[in-house]
Structures are given as C-alpha cells and as structure tokens.
Scaffold this motif. Structure first.
Motif, short mmCIF file in Angstrom:
data_model
loop_
_atom_site.label_atom_id
_atom_site.label_comp_id
_atom_site.label_asym_id
_atom_site.label_seq_id
_atom_site.Cartn_x
_atom_site.Cartn_y
_atom_site.Cartn_z
N GLU A 33 20.03 41.93 36.73
CA GLU A 33 18.60 42.08 36.99
C GLU A 33 18.12 43.36 36.31
O GLU A 33 18.91 44.27 36.05
N ALA A 34 16.84 43.42 36.03
CA ALA A 34 16.27 44.62 35.41
C ALA A 34 16.61 45.85 36.25
O ALA A 34 16.50 45.82 37.47
N GLY A 35 17.05 46.90 35.61
CA GLY A 35 17.37 48.14 36.31
C GLY A 35 18.74 48.17 36.95
O GLY A 35 19.09 49.12 37.63
N SER A 36 19.54 47.11 36.76
CA SER A 36 20.87 47.05 37.36
C SER A 36 21.75 48.18 36.82
O SER A 36 21.69 48.50 35.63
N PRO A 37 22.59 48.77 37.68
CA PRO A 37 23.51 49.79 37.20
C PRO A 37 24.67 49.19 36.39
O PRO A 37 25.48 49.91 35.83
N ARG A 38 24.74 47.86 36.33
CA ARG A 38 25.79 47.16 35.57
C ARG A 38 25.14 46.41 34.42
O ARG A 38 24.74 45.25 34.56
N GLY A 77 34.89 42.27 32.85
CA GLY A 77 35.82 42.76 33.87
C GLY A 77 35.24 42.65 35.27
O GLY A 77 34.11 43.07 35.51
N HIS A 78 36.02 42.07 36.17
CA HIS A 78 35.60 41.91 37.56
C HIS A 78 36.76 42.21 38.49
O HIS A 78 37.88 41.75 38.28
N SER A 79 36.46 42.96 39.53
CA SER A 79 37.42 43.19 40.60
C SER A 79 37.12 42.20 41.72
O SER A 79 36.19 41.40 41.62
N ALA A 80 37.89 42.28 42.78
CA ALA A 80 37.64 41.41 43.93
C ALA A 80 36.28 41.74 44.53
O ALA A 80 35.89 42.91 44.58
N PRO A 81 35.56 40.72 44.98
CA PRO A 81 34.27 40.98 45.63
C PRO A 81 34.43 41.92 46.82
O PRO A 81 35.44 41.87 47.53
N HIS A 82 33.44 42.78 47.00
CA HIS A 82 33.50 43.75 48.09
C HIS A 82 32.09 43.99 48.62
O HIS A 82 31.25 44.53 47.92
N ASP A 83 31.85 43.53 49.84
CA ASP A 83 30.55 43.70 50.48
C ASP A 83 30.78 43.81 51.98
O ASP A 83 30.59 42.84 52.72
N PRO A 84 31.25 44.98 52.44
CA PRO A 84 31.61 45.13 53.85
C PRO A 84 30.49 44.76 54.82
O PRO A 84 30.75 44.24 55.90
N ALA A 85 29.24 45.00 54.43
CA ALA A 85 28.12 44.67 55.31
C ALA A 85 28.07 43.18 55.62
O ALA A 85 27.56 42.78 56.67
N ASN A 86 28.62 42.36 54.73
CA ASN A 86 28.64 40.92 54.94
C ASN A 86 30.05 40.39 55.21
O ASN A 86 30.31 39.19 55.06
#
Length: 125
Positions: free
Chosen positions: A9-14, A30-39
């Motif tokens: 998305e526009a402005g993404s840090p990636r 390059g991708h690591s394992a998904p990480h979203d502790p809040a979910n």
C-alpha cells in the motif's frame, strides 16, 4: 508482461511486492513466518516451527501467483543464527519430498525477531 502480487500500500515501510511473475517464472520476495500477536498469530517457538510457518506463507504466495512449492527451482534461506542451521534443515527437507531445489543460505539481520526467512524462484503452473 510482468505481473505483481501483493503490492504494498502507499506509504508502506516494505517497498516491494510479495511476488512477481514474468517469463514463465515466479520470483517470491523474502518472507518470514507470519507474526501478528494481536490476532493470535505467532512465528513459532522453535527454528523448525518458524521454517514450517515461513514455508507455509511462501506456499500461499506461490499458489496466488499460479505455482507451488513443488515447482520451486531455487530457494534462498536466510537465517539470523548459524546455530539454527541444522534444525532449520531438518524441517526444510520435509517440504520438498519430490526433490530439493537449488538453494543458498545466508545470514540476515532485519528489524524483526524472525530467525529464518525464505525467498524463491519457481516455475509457473
């Protein structure tokens, strides 16, 4: 023709797409394992868990772009700690029962706590 999958998305840090398809090949960033502790999504407690979860994410991206893990011709494994190499390899080989793609391994350091990440090149189809 070049097709982009998972554009930021526009402005993404990636500033990169998840994958690009061109000339019968898919190039996965390059991708690591998904990480979203809040979910309730965690990378994994062990290097093997992280490999399994990261390759699961790579598999999802490949599927979206029209390929699969069994079509991978070259894989890059990025690890933060060389002492995890044996454990990562023990899990990695389980995901390629039809034959191991060419691979190189490198140490990486990014602003994340991931221990392992992967990028790859795969055939379309």
């Amino acid at each position: 023709m070049i097709e982009f999958f998972g554009e930021p998305e526009a402005g993404s840090p990636r500033p990169f797409s998840a994958a690009t398809r061109a000339a019968g090949l898919i190039f996965v960033s390059g991708h690591s394992a998904p990480h979203d502790p809040a979910n309730g999504i965690h990378r994994g407690a062990t290097p093997a868990d992280e490999v399994r979860n990261a390759l699961g994410r790579i598999s999802e991206i490949l599927t979206e772009a029209g390929s699969s893990l069994d079509r991978v011709v070259q894989m890059t494994m990025l690890i933060t700690d060389p002492s995890d190499y044996v454990a990562c390899n023990a899990e990695y080989v389980k995901h390629f029962p039809g034959g191991l793609p060419a691979r190189h391994t490198a140490r990486f350091g990014v602003p994340t706590e991931a221990r392992v990440a992967f990028s790859c090149v795969a055939l379309v189809g």
